[in-house]
Design a protein around this motif. Structure first.
Motif, PDB file in Angstrom:
ATOM      1  N   MET A  73       0.818  -1.216   0.000  1.00 35.18           N
ATOM      2  CA  MET A  73       0.000   0.000   0.000  1.00 35.18           C
ATOM      3  C   MET A  73       0.851   1.265   0.000  1.00 35.18           C
ATOM      4  O   MET A  73       0.341   2.379   0.140  1.00 35.18           O
ATOM      5  CB  MET A  73      -0.941  -0.003   1.205  1.00 35.18           C
ATOM      6  N   ALA A  74       2.151   1.136  -0.173  1.00 32.28           N
ATOM      7  CA  ALA A  74       3.054   2.289  -0.074  1.00 32.28           C
ATOM      8  C   ALA A  74       2.739   3.379  -1.102  1.00 32.28           C
ATOM      9  O   ALA A  74       2.639   4.564  -0.751  1.00 32.28           O
ATOM     10  CB  ALA A  74       4.499   1.827  -0.231  1.00 32.28           C
ATOM     11  N   ALA A 115      10.575   7.175   5.230  1.00 31.06           N
ATOM     12  CA  ALA A 115      11.623   7.784   4.414  1.00 31.06           C
ATOM     13  C   ALA A 115      11.668   7.195   3.006  1.00 31.06           C
ATOM     14  O   ALA A 115      12.209   7.819   2.083  1.00 31.06           O
ATOM     15  CB  ALA A 115      12.979   7.606   5.095  1.00 31.06           C
ATOM     16  N   GLY A 116      11.099   6.010   2.835  1.00 30.81           N
ATOM     17  CA  GLY A 116      11.114   5.365   1.527  1.00 30.81           C
ATOM     18  C   GLY A 116       9.995   5.795   0.608  1.00 30.81           C
ATOM     19  O   GLY A 116       9.990   5.432  -0.580  1.00 30.81           O
ATOM     20  N   GLY A 122       6.694  11.356   9.484  1.00 32.84           N
ATOM     21  CA  GLY A 122       7.947  11.425   8.742  1.00 32.84           C
ATOM     22  C   GLY A 122       9.037  10.551   9.315  1.00 32.84           C
ATOM     23  O   GLY A 122      10.163  10.537   8.801  1.00 32.84           O
ATOM     24  N   GLN A 123       8.743   9.802  10.376  1.00 32.71           N
ATOM     25  CA  GLN A 123       9.730   8.939  11.024  1.00 32.71           C
ATOM     26  C   GLN A 123       9.243   7.495  11.051  1.00 32.71           C
ATOM     27  O   GLN A 123       8.089   7.206  10.727  1.00 32.71           O
ATOM     28  CB  GLN A 123       9.981   9.416  12.457  1.00 32.71           C
ATOM     29  N   ASP A 124      10.144   6.611  11.462  1.00 30.15           N
ATOM     30  CA  ASP A 124       9.814   5.187  11.581  1.00 30.15           C
ATOM     31  C   ASP A 124       9.922   4.745  13.036  1.00 30.15           C
ATOM     32  O   ASP A 124      10.735   5.264  13.800  1.00 30.15           O
ATOM     33  CB  ASP A 124      10.773   4.329  10.758  1.00 30.15           C
ATOM     34  N   GLN A 158       3.779   7.914   9.339  1.00 33.56           N
ATOM     35  CA  GLN A 158       4.727   7.249  10.228  1.00 33.56           C
ATOM     36  C   GLN A 158       4.887   5.806   9.778  1.00 33.56           C
ATOM     37  O   GLN A 158       3.906   5.109   9.512  1.00 33.56           O
ATOM     38  CB  GLN A 158       4.227   7.284  11.676  1.00 33.56           C
ATOM     39  N   GLY A 159       6.131   5.359   9.649  1.00 36.44           N
ATOM     40  CA  GLY A 159       6.396   3.980   9.260  1.00 36.44           C
ATOM     41  C   GLY A 159       6.477   3.078  10.474  1.00 36.44           C
ATOM     42  O   GLY A 159       7.109   3.437  11.475  1.00 36.44           O
TER      43      GLY A 159
END
Length: 347
Positions: free
Chosen positions: A112-113, A136-137, A299-301, A146-147
């Protein structure tokens, strides 16, 4: 009494009222409690969009939905789950929830990216979280995604270590195997770790691997597993969601052992040596908690691993029980950093 490497609450079948969203797929909405939890800052609206495996895959999506239900019961939020029937549903489903002003929307899965990136860019005021893909990807690097990432290779390593010990003690053909859904990083992480763990426990072991190119059709995974068993595999590790249940069925039919994935699938039968777990439910609940506490990491994981109890093993059967102490020691070594460089790519 059966023991656990990672305690994971048993998943109940997701039963909820069905409503219609202005989107593709089907919708499951949770009814909220009439009493507000004490000290709650805000009554959040939280939603998720499944991949095509749906809520009844008894694995990946079902775990995400469990996390949503945990957030409802523990944090008092309103929840909704929308099921995607095809990949084409991802963008309209995510967009519909954003238009309805949900406070955070979970995209369940690596596939789903692209859709998440597109919708997050169009709705910059909506918070999103995507499972199994790095923020970030994403192409446009949106700050409102958020990842939620997992070290599947660590869970796979533990499962492989147990499988390697099992066939070494049992004798006969020293062969184990994996049935993957598609060759994508979350799947290959499990498989690469499994192969490495098995060889660490049993250097003489041979590993077989195949991909069904499907996460739904159980017949495809069953056929792959039957072929692997025909080549001598004594333990089949399914890494294919709902499709992988066919591989588990093949193991049962041929009287060999199977290993489940993502959720604790020990309930499937005595053929289940164990399950390689990743705590998607924990990730969902913790993310909702962060949003409620104004600590969202856009924006972060966030990484879940053996050290944080984000991955591990589920119930073991009678064959796995006697191997468990050695595997528990290996888990401690992974968590402490003593065991490192576990591969995450299948070569």
């Amino acid at each position: 009494m059966k023991r656990y490497l990672t305690r994971l609450p048993a998943m109940a079948a997701a039963v909820c009222s069905v409503a219609t969203l202005a989107a593709c797929g089907t919708d499951d909405a949770g009814t909220s409690s009439t009493s507000k939890p004490a000290e709650a800052k805000k009554k959040l609206k939280v939603a998720m969009v499944t991949d095509i495996g749906g809520l009844n895959d008894r694995s990946f999506n079902a775990l995400a939905y469990k996390g949503l239900k945990d957030a409802k019961s523990q944090l008092g939020v309103d929840i909704r789950a929308v099921t995607s029937k095809s990949n084409a549903d991802y963008v309209p489903n995510l967009s519909s929830l954003a238009r309805q002003k949900y406070d955070v929307v979970f995209a369940v899965g690596f596939l789903m990216a692209e859709a998440t990136d597109k919708v997050a860019k169009s709705f910059p005021d909506t918070k999103f979280a995507i499972i199994d893909f790095s923020a970030a990807g994403l192409k446009s690097k949106p700050k409102n995604v958020q990842g939620l990432l997992f070290k599947e290779n660590e869970a796979g390593y533990l499962a492989g270590y147990m499988a390697g010990l099992y066939v070494k003690d049992k004798g006969g053909e020293q062969v184990i195997s994996t049935v993957g859904g598609q060759k994508i990083p979350p799947v290959d992480g499990y498989i690469a770790g499994y192969q490495a763990g098995a060889k660490a426990a049993n250097p003489a072991i041979k590993t077989l691997n195949g991909y069904s190119q499907d996460f739904v059709d159980q017949a495809k995974c069953k056929e792959l597993a039957l072929n692997q068993i025909g080549e001598g595999s004594q333990v089949v590790f399914q890494v294919a969601g709902q499709c992988g249940l066919g591989a588990v069925d093949a193991a049962k039919e041929k009287s060999v052992l199977a290993i489940g994935v993502d959720s604790d699938q020990g309930y499937l039968g005595k053929q289940m040596l164990t399950s390689a777990l990743k705590r998607i439910d924990k990730a969902v609940l913790s993310t909702v908690t962060e949003v409620q506490g104004d600590a969202y990491k856009g924006g972060q994981d966030t990484l879940f691993d053996a050290k944080t109890d984000g991955v591990g093993l589920g119930k073991v059967n009678a064959d796995g029980e006697k191997l468990l102490p050695k595997v528990e020691e290996v888990k401690k070594q992974i968590a402490s950093g003593e065991v490192t460089d576990i591969p995450a790519e299948v070569k």
